[in-house]
Write a protein that holds these residues in place. Structure first.
Motif, PDB file in Angstrom:
ATOM      1  N   THR A   1       0.815  -1.217   0.000  1.00 20.60           N
ATOM      2  CA  THR A   1       0.000   0.000   0.000  1.00 20.60           C
ATOM      3  C   THR A   1       0.848   1.267   0.000  1.00 20.60           C
ATOM      4  OG1 THR A   1      -1.770  -1.186   1.115  1.00 20.60           O
ATOM      5  CG2 THR A   1      -1.861   1.198   1.187  1.00 20.60           C
ATOM      6  N   GLU A   2       1.883   1.321   0.823  1.00 18.44           N
ATOM      7  CA  GLU A   2       2.724   2.520   0.873  1.00 18.44           C
ATOM      8  C   GLU A   2       3.515   2.691  -0.418  1.00 18.44           C
ATOM      9  OE1 GLU A   2       2.501   4.967   3.067  1.00 18.44           O
ATOM     10  OE2 GLU A   2       0.873   3.742   3.879  1.00 18.44           O
ATOM     11  N   CYS A   3       4.018   1.595  -0.977  1.00 22.05           N
ATOM     12  CA  CYS A   3       4.737   1.667  -2.266  1.00 22.05           C
ATOM     13  C   CYS A   3       3.824   2.161  -3.372  1.00 22.05           C
ATOM     14  CB  CYS A   3       5.295   0.292  -2.644  1.00 22.05           C
ATOM     15  SG  CYS A   3       6.629  -0.279  -1.598  1.00 22.05           S
TER      16      CYS A   3
ATOM     17  N   LYS B   1       0.860   3.982  -2.963  1.00 18.93           N
ATOM     18  CA  LYS B   1       0.433   5.362  -2.718  1.00 18.93           C
ATOM     19  C   LYS B   1       1.534   6.371  -3.021  1.00 18.93           C
ATOM     20  CE  LYS B   1      -3.141   4.484   0.677  1.00 18.93           C
ATOM     21  NZ  LYS B   1      -3.585   4.627   2.057  1.00 18.93           N
ATOM     22  N   SER B   2       2.759   6.032  -2.655  1.00 15.55           N
ATOM     23  CA  SER B   2       3.871   6.965  -2.827  1.00 15.55           C
ATOM     24  C   SER B   2       4.438   6.975  -4.242  1.00 15.55           C
ATOM     25  CB  SER B   2       4.999   6.604  -1.854  1.00 15.55           C
ATOM     26  OG  SER B   2       5.582   5.366  -2.232  1.00 15.55           O
ATOM     27  N   GLY B   3       4.120   5.954  -5.033  1.00 16.36           N
ATOM     28  CA  GLY B   3       4.666   5.869  -6.384  1.00 16.36           C
ATOM     29  C   GLY B   3       6.018   5.179  -6.451  1.00 16.36           C
ATOM     30  N   ILE B   4       6.497   4.620  -5.341  1.00 18.27           N
ATOM     31  CA  ILE B   4       7.743   3.839  -5.380  1.00 18.27           C
ATOM     32  C   ILE B   4       7.599   2.716  -6.397  1.00 18.27           C
ATOM     33  CG2 ILE B   4       9.142   2.185  -4.073  1.00 18.27           C
ATOM     34  CD1 ILE B   4       8.757   3.996  -1.628  1.00 18.27           C
ATOM     35  N   LEU B   5       6.428   2.064  -6.400  1.00 19.41           N
ATOM     36  CA  LEU B   5       6.145   1.009  -7.381  1.00 19.41           C
ATOM     37  C   LEU B   5       5.550   1.674  -8.613  1.00 19.41           C
ATOM     38  CD1 LEU B   5       6.028  -1.936  -8.198  1.00 19.41           C
ATOM     39  CD2 LEU B   5       3.896  -2.149  -6.911  1.00 19.41           C
ATOM     40  N   ARG B   6       6.385   1.886  -9.621  1.00 14.01           N
ATOM     41  CA  ARG B   6       5.966   2.654 -10.795  1.00 14.01           C
ATOM     42  C   ARG B   6       5.141   1.850 -11.780  1.00 14.01           C
ATOM     43  NH1 ARG B   6      10.928   6.007 -12.934  1.00 14.01           N
ATOM     44  NH2 ARG B   6       9.333   6.408 -14.475  1.00 14.01           N
ATOM     45  N   ALA B   7       5.484   0.567 -11.966  1.00 14.95           N
ATOM     46  CA  ALA B   7       4.743  -0.258 -12.923  1.00 14.95           C
ATOM     47  C   ALA B   7       4.899  -1.721 -12.536  1.00 14.95           C
ATOM     48  CB  ALA B   7       5.252  -0.032 -14.344  1.00 14.95           C
ATOM     49  N   PHE B   8       3.898  -2.518 -12.876  1.00 14.87           N
ATOM     50  CA  PHE B   8       3.968  -3.955 -12.585  1.00 14.87           C
ATOM     51  C   PHE B   8       2.990  -4.704 -13.470  1.00 14.87           C
ATOM     52  CE2 PHE B   8       0.990  -1.987  -9.692  1.00 14.87           C
ATOM     53  CZ  PHE B   8      -0.116  -2.802  -9.771  1.00 14.87           C
TER      54      PHE B   8
END
Length: 160
Positions: free
Chosen positions: A84-86, A88-95
């Motif tokens: 969830t934090e990744c 919301k923050s955009g750390i996880l850009r694509a998957f």
């Protein structure tokens, strides 16, 4: 890519240990307690430690994940909830995730995934067998296809 690393880890909503099983000769992984296809069959069992992606990112001081492929046999939504934090923050850009018959047993609809990602500002596309991306602008019950596996790609929307 010099800064890329492949990390083989189990991911879920909570850090814990999953009891997984292989059924038949093809080695299909299932959670024996939840999947109907495992009942009454012989299978080999083993435990797999899993971790929330948010915890993994914090432990390794990861600032950005450009792309992550998930193939969790119906567990993708739970893994996303552990990120969830990744997200919301955009750390996880694509998957990418797969959606299909395993989602019947995990009791997850595409609607669940779609609503969660759109609420967190992700664009979703379906990957065709010809490797084309078809944007999914709006949810439709037609996306609830359990008879075959469909791959979807999600990308964080660019801030204007």
């Amino acid at each position: 890519m010099r800064s890329s690393r492949v990390r083989s880890r189990g991911a879920d909503r909570d850090s814990q240990v999953f009891h997984l099983s292989t059924v038949g000769l093809d080695g299909i992984l299932v959670r024996a307690a939840r999947y109907d296809c495992a009942r009454g069959q012989q299978y080999n069992s083993f435990d797999v430690p899993v971790i929330r992606l948010d915890d993994f990112v914090a432990q390794h001081s990861i600032r950005q994940i450009d792309f992550m492929k998930m193939d969790l046999e119906g567990g993708e939504f739970q893994a996303l909830r552990g990120a969830t934090e990744c997200i919301k923050s955009g750390i996880l850009r694509a998957f990418s995730i797969e959606f299909g018959i395993s989602n019947v047993n995990s009791r997850v609809f595409f609607r669940d995934i779609y609503d969660f990602l759109v609420a967190n500002d992700y664009e979703i596309s379906r990957v065709t067998p010809a490797r084309r991306l078809i944007p999914i602008e709006n949810y439709s019950e037609d996306h609830e296809c359990f008879a075959r596996t469909t791959t979807f790609v999600a990308r964080k929307r660019q801030q204007a």
